[in-house]
Design a protein around this motif. Structure first.
Motif, PDB file in Angstrom:
ATOM      1  N   VAL A  28      -7.050 -13.858  25.410  1.00  0.00           N
ATOM      2  CA  VAL A  28      -6.296 -13.633  26.575  1.00  0.00           C
ATOM      3  C   VAL A  28      -4.499 -14.816  26.330  1.00  0.00           C
ATOM      4  CG1 VAL A  28      -5.869 -12.566  28.667  1.00  0.00           C
ATOM      5  CG2 VAL A  28      -7.832 -12.099  27.725  1.00  0.00           C
ATOM      6  N   SER A  29      -3.496 -13.866  25.911  1.00  0.00           N
ATOM      7  CA  SER A  29      -2.159 -14.323  26.315  1.00  0.00           C
ATOM      8  C   SER A  29      -1.177 -13.675  27.084  1.00  0.00           C
ATOM      9  CB  SER A  29      -1.679 -14.503  24.808  1.00  0.00           C
ATOM     10  OG  SER A  29      -2.823 -15.031  23.918  1.00  0.00           O
ATOM     11  N   PHE A  30      -1.050 -14.109  28.482  1.00  0.00           N
ATOM     12  CA  PHE A  30      -0.031 -14.044  28.826  1.00  0.00           C
ATOM     13  C   PHE A  30       1.222 -14.729  29.593  1.00  0.00           C
ATOM     14  CE2 PHE A  30      -3.129 -13.432  31.298  1.00  0.00           C
ATOM     15  CZ  PHE A  30      -2.957 -13.498  32.491  1.00  0.00           C
ATOM     16  N   SER A  31       2.188 -14.448  30.080  1.00  0.00           N
ATOM     17  CA  SER A  31       3.033 -15.425  30.735  1.00  0.00           C
ATOM     18  C   SER A  31       3.164 -14.904  32.190  1.00  0.00           C
ATOM     19  CB  SER A  31       4.258 -15.741  30.442  1.00  0.00           C
ATOM     20  OG  SER A  31       4.122 -16.431  28.546  1.00  0.00           O
ATOM     21  N   VAL A  32       3.455 -15.709  32.675  1.00  0.00           N
ATOM     22  CA  VAL A  32       3.811 -14.728  34.629  1.00  0.00           C
ATOM     23  C   VAL A  32       5.226 -15.933  34.743  1.00  0.00           C
ATOM     24  CG1 VAL A  32       2.927 -15.014  36.625  1.00  0.00           C
ATOM     25  CG2 VAL A  32       1.781 -15.158  35.378  1.00  0.00           C
ATOM     26  N   TYR A  33       6.159 -15.090  35.588  1.00  0.00           N
ATOM     27  CA  TYR A  33       7.327 -15.541  35.349  1.00  0.00           C
ATOM     28  C   TYR A  33       7.627 -15.884  37.212  1.00  0.00           C
ATOM     29  CZ  TYR A  33       8.652 -15.006  30.894  1.00  0.00           C
ATOM     30  OH  TYR A  33       8.045 -14.400  29.422  1.00  0.00           O
ATOM     31  N   GLU A  34       8.287 -16.650  37.593  1.00  0.00           N
ATOM     32  CA  GLU A  34       8.486 -17.604  38.971  1.00  0.00           C
ATOM     33  C   GLU A  34       9.061 -16.351  40.006  1.00  0.00           C
ATOM     34  OE1 GLU A  34      10.390 -21.413  39.702  1.00  0.00           O
ATOM     35  OE2 GLU A  34       9.181 -21.501  41.108  1.00  0.00           O
ATOM     36  N   GLY A  35       8.452 -15.756  40.391  1.00  0.00           N
ATOM     37  CA  GLY A  35       8.812 -14.738  41.103  1.00  0.00           C
ATOM     38  C   GLY A  35       8.254 -13.887  41.558  1.00  0.00           C
ATOM     39  N   GLU A  36       7.973 -14.103  39.809  1.00  0.00           N
ATOM     40  CA  GLU A  36       7.472 -11.992  40.376  1.00  0.00           C
ATOM     41  C   GLU A  36       6.530 -11.381  40.185  1.00  0.00           C
ATOM     42  OE1 GLU A  36       7.537 -10.473  35.918  1.00  0.00           O
ATOM     43  OE2 GLU A  36       5.952 -12.502  35.195  1.00  0.00           O
ATOM     44  N   PRO A  37       6.640 -10.275  40.735  1.00  0.00           N
ATOM     45  CA  PRO A  37       4.657  -9.539  40.997  1.00  0.00           C
ATOM     46  C   PRO A  37       4.284  -9.000  39.601  1.00  0.00           C
ATOM     47  CG  PRO A  37       6.738  -8.423  42.255  1.00  0.00           C
ATOM     48  CD  PRO A  37       7.175  -9.298  41.150  1.00  0.00           C
ATOM     49  N   LEU A  38       3.222  -9.709  39.221  1.00  0.00           N
ATOM     50  CA  LEU A  38       2.444  -9.697  37.977  1.00  0.00           C
ATOM     51  C   LEU A  38       1.590  -8.528  38.132  1.00  0.00           C
ATOM     52  CD1 LEU A  38       2.563  -9.347  34.553  1.00  0.00           C
ATOM     53  CD2 LEU A  38       1.154 -11.366  35.218  1.00  0.00           C
ATOM     54  N   GLY A  39       1.423  -7.255  37.580  1.00  0.00           N
ATOM     55  CA  GLY A  39       0.067  -6.893  37.780  1.00  0.00           C
ATOM     56  C   GLY A  39      -0.969  -6.805  36.539  1.00  0.00           C
ATOM     57  N   ILE A  40      -2.413  -7.036  36.506  1.00  0.00           N
ATOM     58  CA  ILE A  40      -3.410  -7.145  35.516  1.00  0.00           C
ATOM     59  C   ILE A  40      -4.121  -6.083  36.241  1.00  0.00           C
ATOM     60  CG2 ILE A  40      -4.946  -8.315  34.338  1.00  0.00           C
ATOM     61  CD1 ILE A  40      -3.771 -10.802  34.701  1.00  0.00           C
ATOM     62  N   VAL A  41      -4.246  -4.846  34.963  1.00  0.00           N
ATOM     63  CA  VAL A  41      -4.889  -3.901  35.563  1.00  0.00           C
ATOM     64  C   VAL A  41      -5.580  -3.433  34.164  1.00  0.00           C
ATOM     65  CG1 VAL A  41      -3.493  -2.502  34.141  1.00  0.00           C
ATOM     66  CG2 VAL A  41      -4.569  -1.276  35.937  1.00  0.00           C
ATOM     67  N   GLY A  42      -7.307  -2.790  34.305  1.00  0.00           N
ATOM     68  CA  GLY A  42      -8.269  -2.979  33.524  1.00  0.00           C
ATOM     69  C   GLY A  42      -8.986  -2.168  33.945  1.00  0.00           C
ATOM     70  N   GLU A  43     -10.589  -1.185  33.210  1.00  0.00           N
ATOM     71  CA  GLU A  43     -11.387  -0.892  33.965  1.00  0.00           C
ATOM     72  C   GLU A  43     -11.923  -1.805  34.258  1.00  0.00           C
ATOM     73  OE1 GLU A  43     -12.622   3.133  31.544  1.00  0.00           O
ATOM     74  OE2 GLU A  43     -12.043   1.455  30.039  1.00  0.00           O
ATOM     75  N   THR A  44     -13.169  -1.566  35.211  1.00  0.00           N
ATOM     76  CA  THR A  44     -13.927  -2.630  35.478  1.00  0.00           C
ATOM     77  C   THR A  44     -15.299  -3.628  33.728  1.00  0.00           C
ATOM     78  OG1 THR A  44     -16.278  -2.808  36.584  1.00  0.00           O
ATOM     79  CG2 THR A  44     -15.773  -0.380  35.316  1.00  0.00           C
ATOM     80  N   GLY A  45     -15.071  -4.345  34.555  1.00  0.00           N
ATOM     81  CA  GLY A  45     -15.422  -4.943  33.074  1.00  0.00           C
ATOM     82  C   GLY A  45     -14.573  -5.865  32.342  1.00  0.00           C
ATOM     83  N   SER A  46     -13.713  -5.638  32.193  1.00  0.00           N
ATOM     84  CA  SER A  46     -12.478  -5.494  31.244  1.00  0.00           C
ATOM     85  C   SER A  46     -11.839  -7.183  30.970  1.00  0.00           C
ATOM     86  CB  SER A  46     -11.233  -4.485  31.439  1.00  0.00           C
ATOM     87  OG  SER A  46     -10.747  -4.981  32.774  1.00  0.00           O
ATOM     88  N   GLY A  47     -12.256  -7.663  31.876  1.00  0.00           N
ATOM     89  CA  GLY A  47     -12.553  -9.280  32.453  1.00  0.00           C
ATOM     90  C   GLY A  47     -11.208  -9.988  33.449  1.00  0.00           C
ATOM     91  N   LYS A  48     -10.768  -8.537  34.550  1.00  0.00           N
ATOM     92  CA  LYS A  48      -9.926  -9.418  35.362  1.00  0.00           C
ATOM     93  C   LYS A  48     -10.094 -10.417  36.159  1.00  0.00           C
ATOM     94  CE  LYS A  48      -9.456  -5.266  36.742  1.00  0.00           C
ATOM     95  NZ  LYS A  48     -10.922  -4.470  36.058  1.00  0.00           N
ATOM     96  N   THR A  49     -11.607 -10.617  36.491  1.00  0.00           N
ATOM     97  CA  THR A  49     -11.769 -11.818  37.474  1.00  0.00           C
ATOM     98  C   THR A  49     -11.704 -12.738  36.495  1.00  0.00           C
ATOM     99  OG1 THR A  49     -12.791  -9.939  39.216  1.00  0.00           O
ATOM    100  CG2 THR A  49     -13.536 -12.271  38.878  1.00  0.00           C
TER     101      THR A  49
END
Ligand code: ATP
Ligand code: SF4
Ligand code: MG
Length: 326
Positions: A28-49
């Motif tokens: 998994v790769s992604f960036s998060v930028y200062e001050g932004e609200p970023l969503g991580i979405v996916g079905e159950t078991g997709s690896g979010k937690t």
């Protein structure tokens, strides 16, 4: 867009179970930028937690981060000692879980739980800690905060408990707040209130918020950019306002049709098939057994995450498909 504050690079977190190795997060790769609200979405078991537990370095056994980098303000968290991580956890990066009970200790009052975090990172007197605790309860809009300080978690409603958990997470003004399905266990009306609160705090404190959810409606309402996860890898990353109009990954399209949206009344179409077994995931594109556009290449070759114009997509056919939302 603010500066890049966190970058997850090719993260792999596996669970070494008796049944086999569960590849829960697999590149998994992604960036998060200062001050932004970023969503991580996916079905159950997709690896979010598991992704968020990896960022905090609190993956429980038999789970293990096996490779990748988690760059926070230029430094790789995976190279930090446990002592160094303790200074980051809660202070720089904080998390609110789905179940407020897992962030709160039933045996202690609200005040002592808030004091514990306030005093862990700041040198303050008891009176100063109390004032800060009151300030935090006001910030999360808990009525009669003086009285609530003396309450035990079981004396509060679910919504109030989640507010206390949020107050606790924000006690040290963290750089990043991860909210992992913070409303799933609450009644619908209470859910809306907690979401309102998070939105308000995000904009008031210019907070970097990682909002984890399986609900595209919530993504639309609370985020500016979204990472779509499928079976432990990134399917697509895009600005939220674009993804609803022009998704590039067939899974995103399926997810948008399958998930209720507050702003639309449409017939829901569940995604056919089921989430793959992550011990022995499908070859090539992990979505291929469920994808209406599958071709031979999808079965043989893993699609790379391709970055173009602030978006990213991992699909061999995205250019020719030109998927559109309704
Ligand atoms: N302790 C564990 N042992 C074995 N496998 C695990 C463990 N924890 C998580 N997993 C596996 O890792 C995968 C990803 O799980 P994760 O909890 O991250 O999903 P999620 O996207 O957060 O789902 P949900 O929407 O249900 O919260 C799942 O296949 C899950 O079975
Ligand atoms: S790579 Fe192939 S199977 Fe995977 S999403 Fe794209 S078209 Fe579908
Ligand atoms: Mg989860």
């Amino acid at each position: 867009m603010g500066e890049e504050i966190l970058r997850v690079e090719n993260l792999k977190t596996y669970f070494f179970t008796e049944a086999g190795v569960v590849k829960a997060v697999d590149g998994v790769s992604f960036s998060v930028y200062e001050g932004e609200p970023l969503g991580i979405v996916g079905e159950t078991g997709s690896g979010k937690t598991v992704t968020s537990l990896s960022i905090m370095r609190i993956v429980p056994p038999p789970g293990k981060i096996i490779s990748g980098r988690i760059i926070y303000r230029g430094e790789d968290l995976l190279e930090k000692s446990e002592d160094e991580m303790r200074k980051i956890r809660g202070k720089k990066i904080a998390i609110v879980f789905q179940d407020p009970n897992s962030s709160l200790d039933p045996l202690f009052t609200v005040e002592s739980q808030l004091n514990e975090v306030i005093m862990a990172h700041l040198k303050v007197t008891k009176q100063e800690a109390r004032n800060r605790a009151l300030e935090l309860l006001k910030m999360v809009r808990i009525p009669d905060p003086e009285a609530r300080l003396k309450a035990y978690p079981h004396e509060l409603s679910g919504g109030m408990r989640q507010r206390v958990a949020i107050a606790r997470a924000l006690a040290n003004e963290p750089d990043i707040l991860i909210a992992d399905e913070p409303t799933t266990n609450l009644d619908v009306t209470i859910q809306a209130q907690i979401i309102e609160l998070l939105k308000e705090l995000q904009s008031k404190l210019k907070m970097t918020l990682i909002m984890i959810t399986h609900d595209m409606g919530l993504v639309a309402e609370t985020t500016k950019r979204v990472v779509v996860l499928y079976a432990g890898s990134v399917a697509e990353i895009a600005p939220t306002n674009e993804i609803f109009k022009s998704m590039r990954h067939p899974y995103t399209a399926a997810l948008l049709k399958a998930v209720p949206r507050i702003d639309r009344r449409k017939e829901l179409k569940p995604i056919p098939g089921s989430i793959p077994n992550l011990i022995d995931p499908p070859s090539g594109c992990r979505f291929h057994p469920r994808c209406p556009y599958v071709i031979q290449r999808c079965i043989e070759e893993v699609p790379e995450l391709e970055f173009t114009d602030q978006r990213a997509v991992a699909c061999h056919r995205w250019k020719e498909l030109s998927l559109k939302g309704e």
